[in-house]
Design a protein around this motif. Structure first.
Motif, PDB file in Angstrom:
ATOM      1  N   GLY A 137      43.419  38.131  38.770  1.00 49.45           N
ATOM      2  CA  GLY A 137      42.775  37.700  37.535  1.00 49.45           C
ATOM      3  C   GLY A 137      43.574  38.129  36.314  1.00 49.45           C
ATOM      4  O   GLY A 137      44.330  39.098  36.351  1.00 49.45           O
ATOM      5  N   ARG A 138      43.426  37.382  35.257  1.00 49.11           N
ATOM      6  CA  ARG A 138      43.976  37.735  33.927  1.00 49.11           C
ATOM      7  C   ARG A 138      42.933  37.348  32.893  1.00 49.11           C
ATOM      8  O   ARG A 138      41.886  36.811  33.233  1.00 49.11           O
ATOM      9  CB  ARG A 138      45.290  36.988  33.653  1.00 49.11           C
ATOM     10  N   TYR A 139      43.219  37.552  31.640  1.00 57.43           N
ATOM     11  CA  TYR A 139      42.286  37.246  30.538  1.00 57.43           C
ATOM     12  C   TYR A 139      40.946  37.965  30.767  1.00 57.43           C
ATOM     13  O   TYR A 139      40.938  39.118  31.183  1.00 57.43           O
ATOM     14  CB  TYR A 139      42.099  35.728  30.382  1.00 57.43           C
ATOM     15  N   GLU A 140      39.829  37.235  30.615  1.00 58.14           N
ATOM     16  CA  GLU A 140      38.521  37.862  30.845  1.00 58.14           C
ATOM     17  C   GLU A 140      38.093  37.767  32.306  1.00 58.14           C
ATOM     18  O   GLU A 140      37.021  38.241  32.685  1.00 58.14           O
ATOM     19  CB  GLU A 140      37.441  37.228  29.947  1.00 58.14           C
ATOM     20  N   TYR A 155      36.989  43.351  45.324  1.00 54.68           N
ATOM     21  CA  TYR A 155      37.229  44.801  45.298  1.00 54.68           C
ATOM     22  C   TYR A 155      37.620  45.232  43.900  1.00 54.68           C
ATOM     23  O   TYR A 155      38.325  44.518  43.179  1.00 54.68           O
ATOM     24  CB  TYR A 155      38.379  45.185  46.228  1.00 54.68           C
ATOM     25  N   SER A 156      37.189  46.454  43.559  1.00 53.77           N
ATOM     26  CA  SER A 156      37.656  47.125  42.347  1.00 53.77           C
ATOM     27  C   SER A 156      38.549  48.269  42.798  1.00 53.77           C
ATOM     28  O   SER A 156      38.389  48.775  43.913  1.00 53.77           O
ATOM     29  CB  SER A 156      36.447  47.677  41.589  1.00 53.77           C
ATOM     30  N   ILE A 157      39.490  48.700  41.961  1.00 58.26           N
ATOM     31  CA  ILE A 157      40.237  49.907  42.332  1.00 58.26           C
ATOM     32  C   ILE A 157      39.780  51.104  41.492  1.00 58.26           C
ATOM     33  O   ILE A 157      40.409  52.154  41.532  1.00 58.26           O
ATOM     34  CB  ILE A 157      41.762  49.724  42.270  1.00 58.26           C
TER      35      ILE A 157
HETATM   36  N1  SAM Z   1      36.235  40.924  31.496  1.00 52.57           N
HETATM   37  C1  SAM Z   1      36.413  41.689  32.695  1.00 52.57           C
HETATM   38  C2  SAM Z   1      35.320  42.748  32.779  1.00 52.57           C
HETATM   39  O1  SAM Z   1      34.857  43.210  31.757  1.00 52.57           O
HETATM   40  O2  SAM Z   1      34.965  43.133  33.906  1.00 52.57           O
HETATM   41  C3  SAM Z   1      37.772  42.367  32.717  1.00 52.57           C
HETATM   42  C4  SAM Z   1      38.889  41.402  32.876  1.00 52.57           C
HETATM   43  S1  SAM Z   1      40.443  42.187  33.050  1.00 52.57           S
HETATM   44  C5  SAM Z   1      40.975  42.276  31.395  1.00 52.57           C
HETATM   45  C6  SAM Z   1      41.495  40.983  33.764  1.00 52.57           C
HETATM   46  C7  SAM Z   1      41.615  41.067  35.253  1.00 52.57           C
HETATM   47  O3  SAM Z   1      42.119  42.330  35.648  1.00 52.57           O
HETATM   48  C8  SAM Z   1      40.341  40.888  36.047  1.00 52.57           C
HETATM   49  O4  SAM Z   1      40.016  39.535  36.207  1.00 52.57           O
HETATM   50  C9  SAM Z   1      40.667  41.553  37.358  1.00 52.57           C
HETATM   51  O5  SAM Z   1      41.317  40.658  38.241  1.00 52.57           O
HETATM   52  C10 SAM Z   1      41.650  42.647  36.951  1.00 52.57           C
HETATM   53  N2  SAM Z   1      41.029  43.984  36.903  1.00 52.57           N
HETATM   54  C11 SAM Z   1      40.686  44.653  35.801  1.00 52.57           C
HETATM   55  N3  SAM Z   1      40.163  45.842  36.091  1.00 52.57           N
HETATM   56  C12 SAM Z   1      40.177  45.956  37.426  1.00 52.57           C
HETATM   57  C13 SAM Z   1      39.756  46.956  38.343  1.00 52.57           C
HETATM   58  N4  SAM Z   1      39.202  48.083  37.924  1.00 52.57           N
HETATM   59  N5  SAM Z   1      39.932  46.741  39.655  1.00 52.57           N
HETATM   60  C14 SAM Z   1      40.474  45.588  40.088  1.00 52.57           C
HETATM   61  N6  SAM Z   1      40.889  44.594  39.286  1.00 52.57           N
HETATM   62  C15 SAM Z   1      40.738  44.763  37.962  1.00 52.57           C
END
Ligand code: SAM
Length: 256
Positions: A137-140, A155-157
């Motif tokens: 993912g990128r952006y929001e 998954y989250s890290i």
């Molecule tokens: N708007 C989202 C939110 O508040 O949850 C954050 C989006 S982030 C700027 C962009 C991308 O980074 C996400 O779509 C995700 O794929 C990745 N990402 C961000 N934090 C992450 C995390 N803690 N674990 C895994 N992927 C993450």
């Protein structure tokens, strides 16, 4: 997969990881360095990164749109992601994509990835012969409808926000690939690493024997294997209690 399910793992075609990303370059160093680099270079595992911009309906390769309902930032389009996933299915020749592929998205809302998840994913990947598709993912983030229709696991890290999924995907790929039979030599067995027995690793030392007046613990210099083993085991418990009281409490429950 294209081949019958009762064949041995040795006969299986090379396990493959697909990465759908706006930044394929992010993966160049990753797949050519260290233990993970060796796995990919000796073809124990294959990886292919697809650039999402190539699947844009727009001439300028845009993959995002403004969020419906308003709000900040941009959202990655479901149709672009689907077109890229279709290309994975096409290139990989997957006859039954729902069975043959495990599609993984990473996001802060996902289950926090841990060692058990790495084992489970490795099992799906190797024993159950599902190739893996990671969506960066990128952006929001990405349009919810793509997640509902095509994502098997999120998954989250960790409880923090990254600017993109590439680093999260690399963490997950790295941790599960370390469990592949050809990844580590005997002397580096993953079975001795942190979390495998519910504990974290204790302290480790190398030369010089004296560093700024601090000596290596005498037990480790004794040459007595039994003593070294019991010293190391005691230290694992001590360090788990000190650094990861949550794991220590779980460990104590299993011992009582
Ligand atoms: N708007 C989202 C939110 O508040 O949850 C954050 C989006 S982030 C700027 C962009 C991308 O980074 C996400 O779509 C995700 O794929 C990745 N990402 C961000 N934090 C992450 C995390 N803690 N674990 C895994 N992927 C993450």
């Amino acid at each position: 997969m294209q081949e019958s399910s009762d064949q041995s793992i040795d006969q299986r075609k090379t396990p493959k990881i697909w990465v759908l990303t706006l930044f394929p370059n992010h993966f160049k160093e990753f797949i050519s360095t260290g233990v993970i680099g060796r796995l990919f270079s000796d073809k124990s595992v294959e990886i292919e990164c697809l650039y999402l911009g190539d699947f844009s309906p727009k001439s300028f390769k845009g993959v995002d749109g403004t969020p419906y309902g308003g709000g900040p930032g941009m959202v990655m389009r479901a149709d672009v992601l689907k077109a890229c996933l279709d290309e994975v299915i096409n290139l990989g020749g997957y006859k039954n994509p729902k069975e043959d592929l495990e599609v993984i998205y990473t996001a802060p809302r996902g289950k926090v990835f841990n060692n058990n998840d790495a084992h489970e994913l490795k099992e799906k990947f190797i024993e159950r012969e599902r190739d893996l598709v990671f969506i960066c993912g990128r952006y929001e983030g990405i349009d919810e409808r793509f997640i509902e229709s095509y994502v098997d696991q999120i998954y989250s890290i960790g409880d923090f926000v990254l600017s993109g999924g590439e680093l999260a995907v690399q963490c997950i790929i790295d941790s599960l690939c370390r469990f592949l039979p050809s990844a580590l030599g005997n002397d580096q067995s993953a079975a001795q690493d942190s979390f495998e027995d519910g504990l974290i690793e204790g302290p480790i030392y190398t030369k010089p024997r004296d560093f700024e007046g601090k000596e290596v613990p005498k037990e480790l210099l004794s040459g007595n294997h039994k003593l070294i083993k019991s010293y190391n085991e005691a230290k694992k418990v001590e360090y788990t209690k000190k650094y990861r009281p949550d794991l220590y409490n779980e460990y104590r429950k299993t011992k009582s």
